[in-house]
Design a protein around this motif. Structure first.
Motif, mmCIF file in Angstrom:
data_model
loop_
_atom_site.group_PDB
_atom_site.id
_atom_site.type_symbol
_atom_site.label_atom_id
_atom_site.label_comp_id
_atom_site.label_asym_id
_atom_site.label_seq_id
_atom_site.Cartn_x
_atom_site.Cartn_y
_atom_site.Cartn_z
ATOM 1 N N LYS A 135 3.486 -13.854 -10.839
ATOM 2 C CA LYS A 135 2.715 -13.640 -12.064
ATOM 3 C C LYS A 135 2.691 -12.154 -12.421
ATOM 4 C CE LYS A 135 -2.026 -13.543 -13.717
ATOM 5 N NZ LYS A 135 -1.971 -12.065 -13.814
ATOM 6 N N GLU A 136 2.421 -11.308 -11.426
ATOM 7 C CA GLU A 136 2.358 -9.866 -11.677
ATOM 8 C C GLU A 136 3.714 -9.315 -12.118
ATOM 9 O OE1 GLU A 136 -0.531 -7.613 -11.236
ATOM 10 O OE2 GLU A 136 -1.311 -9.621 -11.630
ATOM 11 N N ARG A 137 4.790 -9.784 -11.483
ATOM 12 C CA ARG A 137 6.122 -9.299 -11.847
ATOM 13 C C ARG A 137 6.504 -9.743 -13.251
ATOM 14 N NH1 ARG A 137 7.415 -10.421 -6.304
ATOM 15 N NH2 ARG A 137 8.070 -12.514 -6.915
ATOM 16 N N SER A 138 6.074 -10.943 -13.649
ATOM 17 C CA SER A 138 6.387 -11.425 -14.994
ATOM 18 C C SER A 138 5.757 -10.538 -16.058
ATOM 19 C CB SER A 138 5.900 -12.867 -15.167
ATOM 20 O OG SER A 138 4.488 -12.933 -15.145
ATOM 21 N N GLU A 139 4.680 -9.829 -15.673
ATOM 22 C CA GLU A 139 4.021 -8.895 -16.574
ATOM 23 C C GLU A 139 4.433 -7.450 -16.284
ATOM 24 O OE1 GLU A 139 -0.085 -9.729 -15.886
ATOM 25 O OE2 GLU A 139 0.002 -11.732 -16.780
ATOM 26 N N PHE A 140 5.462 -7.311 -15.411
ATOM 27 C CA PHE A 140 6.014 -6.013 -15.024
ATOM 28 C C PHE A 140 4.948 -5.116 -14.378
ATOM 29 C CE2 PHE A 140 8.651 -7.636 -18.458
ATOM 30 C CZ PHE A 140 9.917 -7.547 -17.895
ATOM 31 N N LYS A 141 4.087 -5.739 -13.568
ATOM 32 C CA LYS A 141 3.075 -5.019 -12.809
ATOM 33 C C LYS A 141 3.474 -5.069 -11.338
ATOM 34 C CE LYS A 141 -0.600 -6.365 -16.031
ATOM 35 N NZ LYS A 141 -1.860 -7.142 -16.181
ATOM 36 N N TYR A 142 4.210 -4.070 -10.913
ATOM 37 C CA TYR A 142 4.773 -4.085 -9.561
ATOM 38 C C TYR A 142 3.852 -3.432 -8.523
ATOM 39 C CZ TYR A 142 9.076 -5.454 -11.889
ATOM 40 O OH TYR A 142 10.016 -6.141 -12.630
ATOM 41 N N LYS A 143 2.823 -2.730 -8.974
ATOM 42 C CA LYS A 143 1.955 -2.016 -8.045
ATOM 43 C C LYS A 143 1.194 -2.982 -7.145
ATOM 44 C CE LYS A 143 -1.635 1.544 -7.922
ATOM 45 N NZ LYS A 143 -2.510 2.427 -8.739
ATOM 46 N N VAL A 144 0.544 -3.977 -7.743
ATOM 47 C CA VAL A 144 -0.223 -4.953 -6.962
ATOM 48 C C VAL A 144 0.693 -5.758 -6.047
ATOM 49 C CG1 VAL A 144 -1.715 -6.987 -7.096
ATOM 50 C CG2 VAL A 144 -1.997 -5.131 -8.735
ATOM 51 N N SER A 145 1.884 -6.105 -6.569
ATOM 52 C CA SER A 145 2.853 -6.865 -5.774
ATOM 53 C C SER A 145 3.260 -6.092 -4.525
ATOM 54 C CB SER A 145 4.094 -7.178 -6.626
ATOM 55 O OG SER A 145 5.053 -7.874 -5.880
ATOM 56 N N SER A 146 3.482 -4.803 -4.676
ATOM 57 C CA SER A 146 3.867 -3.960 -3.534
ATOM 58 C C SER A 146 2.717 -3.842 -2.529
ATOM 59 C CB SER A 146 4.281 -2.567 -4.019
ATOM 60 O OG SER A 146 5.381 -2.643 -4.893
ATOM 61 N N ILE A 147 1.488 -3.697 -3.045
ATOM 62 C CA ILE A 147 0.319 -3.584 -2.164
ATOM 63 C C ILE A 147 0.146 -4.861 -1.344
ATOM 64 C CG2 ILE A 147 -2.208 -3.445 -2.125
ATOM 65 C CD1 ILE A 147 -1.985 -1.578 -4.577
ATOM 66 N N LEU A 148 0.330 -6.016 -1.995
ATOM 67 C CA LEU A 148 0.206 -7.292 -1.289
ATOM 68 C C LEU A 148 1.240 -7.416 -0.179
ATOM 69 C CD1 LEU A 148 -0.454 -9.810 -4.214
ATOM 70 C CD2 LEU A 148 -1.994 -9.278 -2.339
ATOM 71 N N THR A 149 2.488 -7.059 -0.493
ATOM 72 C CA THR A 149 3.566 -7.169 0.494
ATOM 73 C C THR A 149 3.314 -6.252 1.691
ATOM 74 O OG1 THR A 149 5.158 -7.695 -1.251
ATOM 75 C CG2 THR A 149 6.051 -6.967 0.855
ATOM 76 N N LEU A 150 3.033 -4.983 1.396
ATOM 77 C CA LEU A 150 2.828 -4.006 2.471
ATOM 78 C C LEU A 150 1.542 -4.308 3.241
ATOM 79 C CD1 LEU A 150 3.844 -0.739 0.575
ATOM 80 C CD2 LEU A 150 5.165 -1.941 2.316
ATOM 81 N N GLY A 151 0.477 -4.686 2.523
ATOM 82 C CA GLY A 151 -0.798 -4.973 3.166
ATOM 83 C C GLY A 151 -0.712 -6.160 4.102
ATOM 84 N N TYR A 152 -0.079 -7.231 3.642
ATOM 85 C CA TYR A 152 0.056 -8.425 4.479
ATOM 86 C C TYR A 152 0.900 -8.123 5.716
ATOM 87 C CZ TYR A 152 0.931 -13.241 5.892
ATOM 88 O OH TYR A 152 1.012 -14.409 6.608
ATOM 89 N N ALA A 153 2.012 -7.402 5.523
ATOM 90 C CA ALA A 153 2.892 -7.077 6.647
ATOM 91 C C ALA A 153 2.183 -6.184 7.668
ATOM 92 C CB ALA A 153 4.160 -6.406 6.129
ATOM 93 N N ALA A 154 1.436 -5.181 7.166
ATOM 94 C CA ALA A 154 0.731 -4.261 8.068
ATOM 95 C C ALA A 154 -0.360 -4.989 8.849
ATOM 96 C CB ALA A 154 0.122 -3.111 7.265
#
Length: 368
Positions: free
Chosen positions: A38-57
């Motif tokens: 959903k975020e990428r479809s709106e070209f909002k990559y900041k939250v997407s990156s935070i989710l990926t890095l946060g979950y992995a960490a």
């Protein structure tokens, strides 16, 4: 699966409580890529990156904390329960984010639309999981756990290409759909040609680095199986090429045909695996999977012909890369024993890749 939990546990040789943990993780973790889409479809990559890095960490940190606090407890249980807690935390956070934006309301038409489009994809997802794991399961059953372990290490080496494919496709799809909605087919066609070329270079580069990758992941004990790396990567490469047609089908909401094709190829793959492993050993599974992935590309090509896919994708360019992939795979198998030639090839390819990226960057800047 829930109704047959005991039978599933026995069949997969997995503890029943671990299966329940798996269900929780699967349900809650799936919210992350959904929200990211959903975020990428709106070209909002900041939250997407935070989710990926946060979950992995958190997935790395929480198990360490659990092991430190509950040192005497079974380590496997601690890691599994830590993953469950991590999934629950992030899953609840995403649910709160979604409901806050929707003010706690659920729109009926959205639910109906999601079920209409998403439900036919369920067989595709299940068949894809079977397709991705049938090799290892059949090798374990027919050849033994030792060969399954060897194949598993080689397969893990090829996952680097799959991760790259998924990451690039996640960035590509929002732009791709927007251009299709604007009927800017020529622009999509030109960019997709460059996209294919750059990914093809990455495919060749990783194939050439196959011996080093398998040495890092498995050591010298697995060096004899390194000739399977280019073959498995070829299958992953075909999966990348297949995305161009599948994305058209998703755009046209033809999700049912996606599932049909995946189911057909999954059955075909199991049959070919059985015959191949029986006749030529565990290594045949890599070749049969690559062949089946090639069939998937061809089937989806014919499925999207009615949408005039040639206007969107340069089909001649794409299929020529498919054939070149076979030649590259065979070439990599040959030069694995010629270290100097392989390193020279890696150097030349690196220079070519940087030059092509620089030219593409200059072209984009000039267009602006």
């Amino acid at each position: 699966m829930l109704f047959f939990n005991k039978h599933t546990s026995v069949g997969l040789h997995i503890n029943e409580r671990h299966l329940w943990a798996l269900y929780i993780v699967l349900i809650l973790y799936s919210l992350i890529p959904i929200y990211q889409a959903k975020e990428r479809s709106e070209f909002k990559y900041k939250v997407s990156s935070i989710l990926t890095l946060g979950y992995a960490a958190a997935n790395a940190l929480i198990p360490i904390i659990f092991i430190y606090i509950f040192f005497d407890t079974n380590k496997l249980d601690l890691i599994i329960y830590a993953n469950v807690i991590n999934s629950i935390i992030w899953g609840i956070a995403i649910i709160i984010l979604i409901f806050r934006k929707q003010h706690g309301r659920v729109k009926k038409e959205y639910v109906e639309y999601a079920l209409k489009i998403g439900f036919p994809v369920v067989p595709h997802a299940l068949a894809s999981m079977i397709l991705g794991n049938s090799d290892k399961i059949m090798i374990n059953t027919m050849c033994g756990s030792e060969y399954a372990a060897v194949y598993g290490v080689v397969y893990t080496c090829a996952l680097s290409l799959s991760l790259l494919r998924n990451s690039l496709n996640n960035a590509w799809v929002p732009w791709f759909y927007r251009k299709l909605s604007e009927y800017r087919f020529d622009e999509v066609r030109n960019v997709s040609r460059t996209f294919i070329d750059l990914f093809s270079i990455c495919f060749v580069f990783l194939c050439l680095l196959g011996p080093e990758i398998i040495f890092i992941l498995g050591g010298d004990n697995y060096r004899s199986s390194q000739i399977l790396i280019p073959v498995i990567m070829l299958g992953c490469y075909y999966n990348f090429l297949n995305l161009f047609f599948v994305n058209i089908e998703f755009y046209e909401k033809r999700t049912f045909i996606i599932s049909v094709i995946t189911l057909i190829v999954t059955v075909l793959n199991i049959l070919m695996n059985y015959i191949g492993i029986l006749l030529w050993g565990y290594g045949a599974a890599a070749y049969t999977t690559a062949i089946c992935n090639a069939f998937i590309v061809i089937f989806h090509y014919f499925s999207t012909k009615k949408y005039e896919n040639y206007k969107i994708i340069d089909n001649r360019h794409l299929f020529s890369r498919m054939l070149e992939g076979v030649a590259i795979t065979l070439g990599c198998v040959f030069i694995y024993n010629h270290v100097v030639i392989r390193y020279i090839s890696i150097g030349v390819l690196g220079v070519y890749f940087m030059t092509k990226c620089f030219k593409e960057y200059r072209r984009i800047k000039n267009d602006e």
